[in-house]
Design a protein around this motif. Structure first.
Motif, PDB file in Angstrom:
ATOM      1  N   UNK A  42     -25.231  -2.460   6.967  1.00 23.86           N
ATOM      2  CA  UNK A  42     -25.590  -3.067   7.885  1.00 23.86           C
ATOM      3  C   UNK A  42     -26.933  -3.091   8.705  1.00 23.86           C
ATOM      4  N   UNK A  43     -27.400  -3.992   9.139  1.00 25.98           N
ATOM      5  CA  UNK A  43     -29.058  -4.196   9.998  1.00 25.98           C
ATOM      6  C   UNK A  43     -28.943  -4.757  11.134  1.00 25.98           C
ATOM      7  N   UNK A  44     -29.406  -3.912  12.179  1.00 23.42           N
ATOM      8  CA  UNK A  44     -30.082  -4.243  13.475  1.00 23.42           C
ATOM      9  C   UNK A  44     -30.995  -4.514  13.265  1.00 23.42           C
ATOM     10  N   UNK A  45     -31.328  -5.818  13.917  1.00 21.47           N
ATOM     11  CA  UNK A  45     -32.493  -6.381  14.150  1.00 21.47           C
ATOM     12  C   UNK A  45     -33.009  -6.724  15.494  1.00 21.47           C
ATOM     13  N   UNK A  46     -34.380  -6.924  16.030  1.00 20.02           N
ATOM     14  CA  UNK A  46     -34.913  -7.305  16.707  1.00 20.02           C
ATOM     15  C   UNK A  46     -34.890  -6.320  18.146  1.00 20.02           C
ATOM     16  N   UNK A  47     -36.044  -6.136  19.173  1.00 18.04           N
ATOM     17  CA  UNK A  47     -36.264  -4.789  19.276  1.00 18.04           C
ATOM     18  C   UNK A  47     -34.781  -5.034  20.613  1.00 18.04           C
ATOM     19  N   UNK A  48     -34.230  -5.159  21.675  1.00 17.88           N
ATOM     20  CA  UNK A  48     -33.081  -4.884  22.731  1.00 17.88           C
ATOM     21  C   UNK A  48     -32.381  -4.429  21.771  1.00 17.88           C
ATOM     22  N   UNK A  49     -31.818  -4.586  20.526  1.00 17.27           N
ATOM     23  CA  UNK A  49     -30.495  -5.271  19.896  1.00 17.27           C
ATOM     24  C   UNK A  49     -31.029  -3.258  19.142  1.00 17.27           C
ATOM     25  N   UNK A  50     -31.828  -3.339  18.300  1.00 21.71           N
ATOM     26  CA  UNK A  50     -32.623  -2.022  17.815  1.00 21.71           C
ATOM     27  C   UNK A  50     -32.250  -0.838  18.991  1.00 21.71           C
ATOM     28  N   UNK A  51     -32.841  -1.081  19.657  1.00 22.54           N
ATOM     29  CA  UNK A  51     -33.287   0.172  20.728  1.00 22.54           C
ATOM     30  C   UNK A  51     -31.677   0.507  21.619  1.00 22.54           C
ATOM     31  N   UNK A  52     -30.680  -0.606  21.750  1.00 22.03           N
ATOM     32  CA  UNK A  52     -29.372  -0.426  22.183  1.00 22.03           C
ATOM     33  C   UNK A  52     -29.051   0.623  21.224  1.00 22.03           C
ATOM     34  N   UNK A  53     -28.618   0.227  20.213  1.00 20.29           N
ATOM     35  CA  UNK A  53     -28.263   1.167  18.755  1.00 20.29           C
ATOM     36  C   UNK A  53     -28.582   2.270  19.017  1.00 20.29           C
ATOM     37  N   UNK A  54     -29.774   2.479  19.533  1.00 19.34           N
ATOM     38  CA  UNK A  54     -30.475   4.100  19.289  1.00 19.34           C
ATOM     39  C   UNK A  54     -30.309   4.992  20.136  1.00 19.34           C
ATOM     40  N   UNK A  55     -29.805   4.461  21.439  1.00 20.77           N
ATOM     41  CA  UNK A  55     -29.895   5.250  22.610  1.00 20.77           C
ATOM     42  C   UNK A  55     -27.300   5.320  22.937  1.00 20.77           C
ATOM     43  N   UNK A  73      -6.975  -4.703   5.958  1.00 22.70           N
ATOM     44  CA  UNK A  73      -7.680  -6.330   5.008  1.00 22.70           C
ATOM     45  C   UNK A  73      -6.945  -6.933   6.551  1.00 22.70           C
ATOM     46  N   UNK A  74      -8.178  -7.851   6.720  1.00 21.67           N
ATOM     47  CA  UNK A  74      -7.381  -9.703   7.873  1.00 21.67           C
ATOM     48  C   UNK A  74      -6.796  -8.779   8.784  1.00 21.67           C
ATOM     49  N   UNK A  75      -8.089  -8.057   9.593  1.00 28.16           N
ATOM     50  CA  UNK A  75      -9.043  -6.710  10.633  1.00 28.16           C
ATOM     51  C   UNK A  75     -10.442  -6.775  10.653  1.00 28.16           C
ATOM     52  N   UNK A  76     -10.725  -6.481  11.503  1.00 31.13           N
ATOM     53  CA  UNK A  76     -11.624  -6.261  12.629  1.00 31.13           C
ATOM     54  C   UNK A  76     -11.933  -4.641  11.862  1.00 31.13           C
ATOM     55  N   UNK A  77     -13.027  -3.846  10.990  1.00 27.57           N
ATOM     56  CA  UNK A  77     -13.445  -3.460  11.100  1.00 27.57           C
ATOM     57  C   UNK A  77     -14.564  -2.608  12.350  1.00 27.57           C
ATOM     58  N   UNK A  78     -14.960  -1.467  12.186  1.00 27.85           N
ATOM     59  CA  UNK A  78     -15.716  -0.815  12.738  1.00 27.85           C
ATOM     60  C   UNK A  78     -17.268  -1.797  12.364  1.00 27.85           C
ATOM     61  N   UNK A  79     -18.193  -2.648  13.082  1.00 23.89           N
ATOM     62  CA  UNK A  79     -19.224  -2.899  11.926  1.00 23.89           C
ATOM     63  C   UNK A  79     -20.129  -2.595  13.381  1.00 23.89           C
ATOM     64  N   UNK A  80     -21.142  -2.996  13.132  1.00 22.23           N
ATOM     65  CA  UNK A  80     -22.726  -3.064  14.055  1.00 22.23           C
ATOM     66  C   UNK A  80     -22.112  -3.267  15.756  1.00 22.23           C
ATOM     67  N   UNK A  81     -21.096  -4.601  15.435  1.00 29.21           N
ATOM     68  CA  UNK A  81     -21.188  -4.886  16.976  1.00 29.21           C
ATOM     69  C   UNK A  81     -20.270  -4.484  17.633  1.00 29.21           C
ATOM     70  N   UNK A  82     -19.032  -3.438  16.966  1.00 27.86           N
ATOM     71  CA  UNK A  82     -17.614  -3.668  17.822  1.00 27.86           C
ATOM     72  C   UNK A  82     -18.249  -2.041  18.533  1.00 27.86           C
ATOM     73  N   UNK A  83     -18.983  -1.324  17.237  1.00 26.56           N
ATOM     74  CA  UNK A  83     -20.287   0.670  18.506  1.00 26.56           C
ATOM     75  C   UNK A  83     -20.846  -0.201  19.290  1.00 26.56           C
ATOM     76  N   UNK A  84     -21.584  -1.473  19.420  1.00 23.45           N
ATOM     77  CA  UNK A  84     -21.996  -2.006  20.372  1.00 23.45           C
ATOM     78  C   UNK A  84     -21.386  -1.674  21.374  1.00 23.45           C
ATOM     79  N   UNK A  85     -20.102  -2.657  22.096  1.00 25.89           N
ATOM     80  CA  UNK A  85     -19.451  -2.975  22.447  1.00 25.89           C
ATOM     81  C   UNK A  85     -18.529  -1.911  22.919  1.00 25.89           C
ATOM     82  N   UNK A  86     -18.341  -0.683  22.200  1.00 23.15           N
ATOM     83  CA  UNK A  86     -17.233   0.574  22.375  1.00 23.15           C
ATOM     84  C   UNK A  86     -18.280   1.501  23.473  1.00 23.15           C
TER      85      UNK A  86
END
Length: 319
Positions: free
Chosen positions: A81-94, A204-217
């Protein structure tokens, strides 16, 4: 006149250029039939498509092959996956999101966010690349990237039985076809906060651990294992055989969650999907169906909210 008749007859029988040739054997007919359909591009040895196909086959043959049938432990999400944008990348690394590489525009106007992004990436051992704007545009697929892109590897799922091997009493939360990765992330956060040992999601037919899930966690994904089950019903039956009680959450439950007598032991709490709730087979696999009392003018609770309340009650039951 008789002589003339013979001469005309002789002319007809002698064979001329306009007459049929002797012994052609149908060659003329076969010539008209042609050589059949034109081969596809990848079947013609001198075509570029043929060479590309052979190269792909050669590279595939060099890759290591797994022996036997894949297990849930082997399964990861399908691609990077790719995280783009300054705020999103910063939050992901934090939040210490695992990353493979950080691409930064080589002529970027650095601000405090870019400085911290690069610093965090270097501290985490993430490869930092200076690239052109065209390269970043290609990576982001035309989406606005603000000069930075973080490449993230697939999530490495546990096997359902791994959650039974964690030290302490098993307290597992299972999700029956939760579709929204943000709901998954919120449930992971609550599970970690209330001492759950892990989360199980269907393959199958369910959300997995994506960038979006990781950030909300909010970092919970880094310390809470998530397992992927090929068949959730069979996984619940296996947990029951191992001595765990299974409680399903549903608005029409037979008991309020706070009154359940099963909360203080080894436990699996099952949360249904956002729209249809628990599926029939999953419901039948539960030892008990419990509900959360709410106001009559409220239709239902969000799946992550319901999971949080149930996890809190289960934690409270331990004293």
């Amino acid at each position: 006149m008789a002589g003339n008749s013979k001469r005309r007859g002789a002319t007809r029988n002698s064979g001329t250029k306009k007459g049929a040739s002797v012994g052609t054997g149908g060659k003329g007919r076969r010539a008209l039939e042609g050589k059949g359909p034109t081969p596809r591009a990848e079947e013609r040895p001198y075509h570029k498509a043929y060479k590309l196909k052979k190269k792909a086959e050669s590279e595939a043959a060099k890759r290591p092959q797994r022996a036997g049938k894949p297990t849930p432990r082997d399964r990861t999400s399908s691609s990077h996956e790719l995280v783009i944008g300054r705020n999103s990348v910063l939050e992901a690394l934090r939040t210490k999101l695992p990353a493979l590489s950080l691409s930064v525009f080589n002529r970027i106007d650095a601000d405090d966010r870019i400085t911290e992004i690069v610093s965090l990436a270097v501290e985490a051992g993430v490869e930092v690349r200076e690239v052109t704007k065209g390269t970043l545009d290609g990576l982001a697929g035309g989406s606005p990237h603000q000069g930075v892109a973080l490449e993230v590897p697939p999530y490495d799922y546990a096997a359902p039985e791994d959650l039974l091997e964690i030290e302490g009493q098993a307290r597992i939360i299972a999700l029956d076809s939760i579709q929204d990765p943000r709901n998954l992330g919120a449930i992971m956060r609550s599970a970690a906060a209330f001492g759950a040992t892990g989360v199980v999601v269907p393959e199958r037919r369910a959300a997995g651990v994506t960038v979006a899930a990781w950030k909300v966690s909010a970092g919970a994904a880094a310390r809470l294992p998530v397992a992927r089950a090929t068949n959730l019903t069979r996984t619940l039956e296996a947990y029951k055989a191992a001595g765990l009680f299974v409680i399903g959450l549903d608005g029409g439950g037979e008991i309020d969650i706070a009154d359940s007598q099963l909360l203080d032991g080894p436990l699996v709490i099952v949360v249904g999907s956002e729209g249809s709730g628990l599926s029939r087979l999953v419901r039948e696999a539960c030892d008990q169906i419990a509900s959360i009392p709410i106001s009559s003018d409220t239709e239902s609770l969000n799946a992550s909210v319901a999971a949080s309340i149930a996890l809190y009650e289960a934690r409270k039951a331990l004293g």
